[in-house]
Every structure is written in C-alpha cells, then in structure tokens.
Design a protein around this motif. Structure first.
Motif, PDB file in Angstrom:
ATOM      1  N   SER A  46       0.868  -1.178   0.000  1.00 53.18           N
ATOM      2  CA  SER A  46       0.000   0.000   0.000  1.00 53.18           C
ATOM      3  C   SER A  46       0.906   1.229   0.000  1.00 53.18           C
ATOM      4  N   LEU A  47       0.343   2.360  -0.282  1.00 50.23           N
ATOM      5  CA  LEU A  47       1.120   3.602  -0.237  1.00 50.23           C
ATOM      6  C   LEU A  47       1.658   3.849   1.170  1.00 50.23           C
ATOM      7  N   LEU A  48       0.856   3.542   2.182  1.00 52.50           N
ATOM      8  CA  LEU A  48       1.288   3.746   3.560  1.00 52.50           C
ATOM      9  C   LEU A  48       2.406   2.773   3.945  1.00 52.50           C
ATOM     10  N   SER A  49       2.289   1.515   3.543  1.00 53.89           N
ATOM     11  CA  SER A  49       3.360   0.548   3.829  1.00 53.89           C
ATOM     12  C   SER A  49       4.668   0.991   3.200  1.00 53.89           C
ATOM     13  N   ALA A  50       4.604   1.460   1.962  1.00 54.67           N
ATOM     14  CA  ALA A  50       5.815   1.934   1.288  1.00 54.67           C
ATOM     15  C   ALA A  50       6.403   3.136   2.015  1.00 54.67           C
ATOM     16  N   ALA A  51       5.545   4.054   2.435  1.00 56.91           N
ATOM     17  CA  ALA A  51       6.028   5.250   3.136  1.00 56.91           C
ATOM     18  C   ALA A  51       6.659   4.894   4.482  1.00 56.91           C
ATOM     19  N   ARG A  52       6.089   3.922   5.180  1.00 55.34           N
ATOM     20  CA  ARG A  52       6.603   3.530   6.499  1.00 55.34           C
ATOM     21  C   ARG A  52       7.726   2.500   6.415  1.00 55.34           C
ATOM     22  N   GLY A  53       7.845   1.832   5.265  1.00 53.94           N
ATOM     23  CA  GLY A  53       8.902   0.845   5.101  1.00 53.94           C
ATOM     24  C   GLY A  53       8.641  -0.478   5.793  1.00 53.94           C
ATOM     25  N   HIS A  54       7.356  -0.794   6.027  1.00 58.52           N
ATOM     26  CA  HIS A  54       6.999  -2.043   6.701  1.00 58.52           C
ATOM     27  C   HIS A  54       5.783  -2.673   6.035  1.00 58.52           C
ATOM     28  N   HIS A  55       5.777  -3.996   6.002  1.00 65.87           N
ATOM     29  CA  HIS A  55       4.690  -4.746   5.378  1.00 65.87           C
ATOM     30  C   HIS A  55       3.398  -4.619   6.172  1.00 65.87           C
ATOM     31  N   PHE A  56       2.283  -4.548   5.433  1.00 73.84           N
ATOM     32  CA  PHE A  56       0.932  -4.545   6.015  1.00 73.84           C
ATOM     33  C   PHE A  56       0.783  -3.476   7.095  1.00 73.84           C
ATOM     34  N   ALA A  57       1.197  -2.243   6.786  1.00 73.56           N
ATOM     35  CA  ALA A  57       1.227  -1.156   7.770  1.00 73.56           C
ATOM     36  C   ALA A  57      -0.078  -0.373   7.876  1.00 73.56           C
ATOM     37  N   ARG A  58      -1.013  -0.575   6.955  1.00 79.63           N
ATOM     38  CA  ARG A  58      -2.280   0.152   7.062  1.00 79.63           C
ATOM     39  C   ARG A  58      -3.015  -0.257   8.321  1.00 79.63           C
ATOM     40  N   PRO A  59      -3.577   0.691   9.049  1.00 74.71           N
ATOM     41  CA  PRO A  59      -4.250   0.364  10.313  1.00 74.71           C
ATOM     42  C   PRO A  59      -5.365  -0.680  10.181  1.00 74.71           C
ATOM     43  N   GLY A  60      -6.085  -0.705   9.084  1.00 80.16           N
ATOM     44  CA  GLY A  60      -7.180  -1.669   8.923  1.00 80.16           C
ATOM     45  C   GLY A  60      -6.738  -3.030   8.427  1.00 80.16           C
ATOM     46  N   ASN A  61      -5.446  -3.200   8.148  1.00 79.71           N
ATOM     47  CA  ASN A  61      -4.982  -4.487   7.635  1.00 79.71           C
ATOM     48  C   ASN A  61      -4.991  -5.520   8.757  1.00 79.71           C
ATOM     49  N   ARG A  62      -5.436  -6.730   8.438  1.00 79.62           N
ATOM     50  CA  ARG A  62      -5.612  -7.766   9.446  1.00 79.62           C
ATOM     51  C   ARG A  62      -4.525  -8.845   9.420  1.00 79.62           C
ATOM     52  N   PHE A  63      -3.435  -8.616   8.687  1.00 77.16           N
ATOM     53  CA  PHE A  63      -2.365  -9.613   8.597  1.00 77.16           C
ATOM     54  C   PHE A  63      -1.785  -9.951   9.967  1.00 77.16           C
TER      55      PHE A  63
END
Length: 189
Positions: A46-63
């Motif tokens: 996601s754009l947020l994961s790329a910006a933060r540099g970590h996998h599945f970083a979006r708050p709503g992601n359930r990984f």
C-alpha cells in the motif's frame, strides 16, 4: 525450527530482475531467511506501507492479528516488527513492488512478472510453503482463472503453494476469524 540469527536476511525489493538490490523503485524490502516454514506473499505494498517501510502497515490491515490468532506468532506483532518474522519461521514478500492505493491498479503484466520473480526467490530460499495472499492476484499472475482458496495443485519454486484471502481491510469477504482459521492451516503439525 527457526533459522539462526546469522542467516536472517532483510532484503530490499527484488523485482524487475534486480534481486537483492535496494535501487530506485524498491520501496519495501523482503523479509527472508533460508528454509522458512512459510513465505507469505502479498500482492503489492500500500502507499502507507511503502512510506513507512513495513509490510501490512495500514491500520485496517488484518495480517498481523491473523498471524497471531492462527497460532503462527506467540503475540501480535506490529508492522514495524516485520523483521522479527524469521524468528518464527515466517517471511514476507510481494508479487509486485510498486505501491498503489489498491491492487486493482496493477497491470496483468506486472503480476505475471512478479510470479516469475517469486518462483526464483522461492527456489533460492526454499520455504516449506508459499502463501499467496489474494485469490484474484493468484488467478491473474499464475494464469489460473478457476482457482479457489486453499492448497493448490501447482507448486511455486518447488514449495507447497496455498492461496489465502488478502488481509486488507478493503476485503470484506473474509473477517478476522476466517483469516485466522485459514492461515492456521499452514501451521506446522
């Protein structure tokens, strides 16, 4: 069996034929080690994961909650702890390195190229199983239009291959208990 810390590799992105490079266009690194139990493969960052540099970083992601509820990690990890995954015999990568708002923005050619690169990565690192997180991505990338969730008859790079639901909060077809149950099917017996 977890790999020794010396073998753990947190690698920059790898598509476009530049395995292991941290060059331009590689916003999210792979988290790998030889002989993992499971290599999870997301569709793309996601754009947020790329910006933060970590996998599945979006708050709503359930990984991260799904991994824990499935019994694959002893506690719920946060996205910024993704480099800890190899301690538990787990790794994570993506089919496509290019970040987008939604996976629907990806071209079929990008997914197909990602499938080829994933096969090479799996051959090199030899995980016991590969889990593709997204049925539509699997169908398009691997040209399996009628595939269903679960263990696939095909193997990627020699590893048993599973297709599991995408954990994105945008995927309303599967709730967290469903994800945990399905992800738990990969737990070593």
């Amino acid at each position: 069996m977890s790999p020794s810390p010396a073998k753990v590799a947190v690698r920059p992105g790898r598509l476009a034929g530049v395995e292991g490079s941290g060059g331009p266009g590689k916003p999210l690194r792979d988290v790998l080690a030889p002989d993992l139990q499971i290599l999870f493969c997301g569709i793309n960052p996601s754009l947020l994961s790329a910006a933060r540099g970590h996998h599945f970083a979006r708050p709503g992601n359930r990984f991260w909650p799904a991994l824990h509820l499935a019994g694959l990690t002893p506690r719920r990890l946060a996205p910024d702890e993704d480099a800890e995954l190899p301690r538990y015999g787990l790794g994570v990568t993506n089919l496509v390195d290019r970040p987008t708002r939604t996976a629907a923005e990806l071209a079929s050619e990008e997914l197909a190229a990602g499938a080829d690169a994933l096969a090479g990565l799996v051959t090199r690192y030899r995980p016991r199983a590969v889990a593709i997180l997204g049925i539509t991505a699997w169908r398009l990338a691997f040209q399996r239009p009628r595939a269903t969730l679960g263990l696939q008859p095909e193997r990627v790079g020699g590893a048993a291959t599973w297709v599991l639901p995408n954990p994105s909060g945008l995927n309303a077809h599967h709730q967290l208990p469903d994800l945990a149950r399905l992800y738990g099917q990969l737990r070593p017996s």
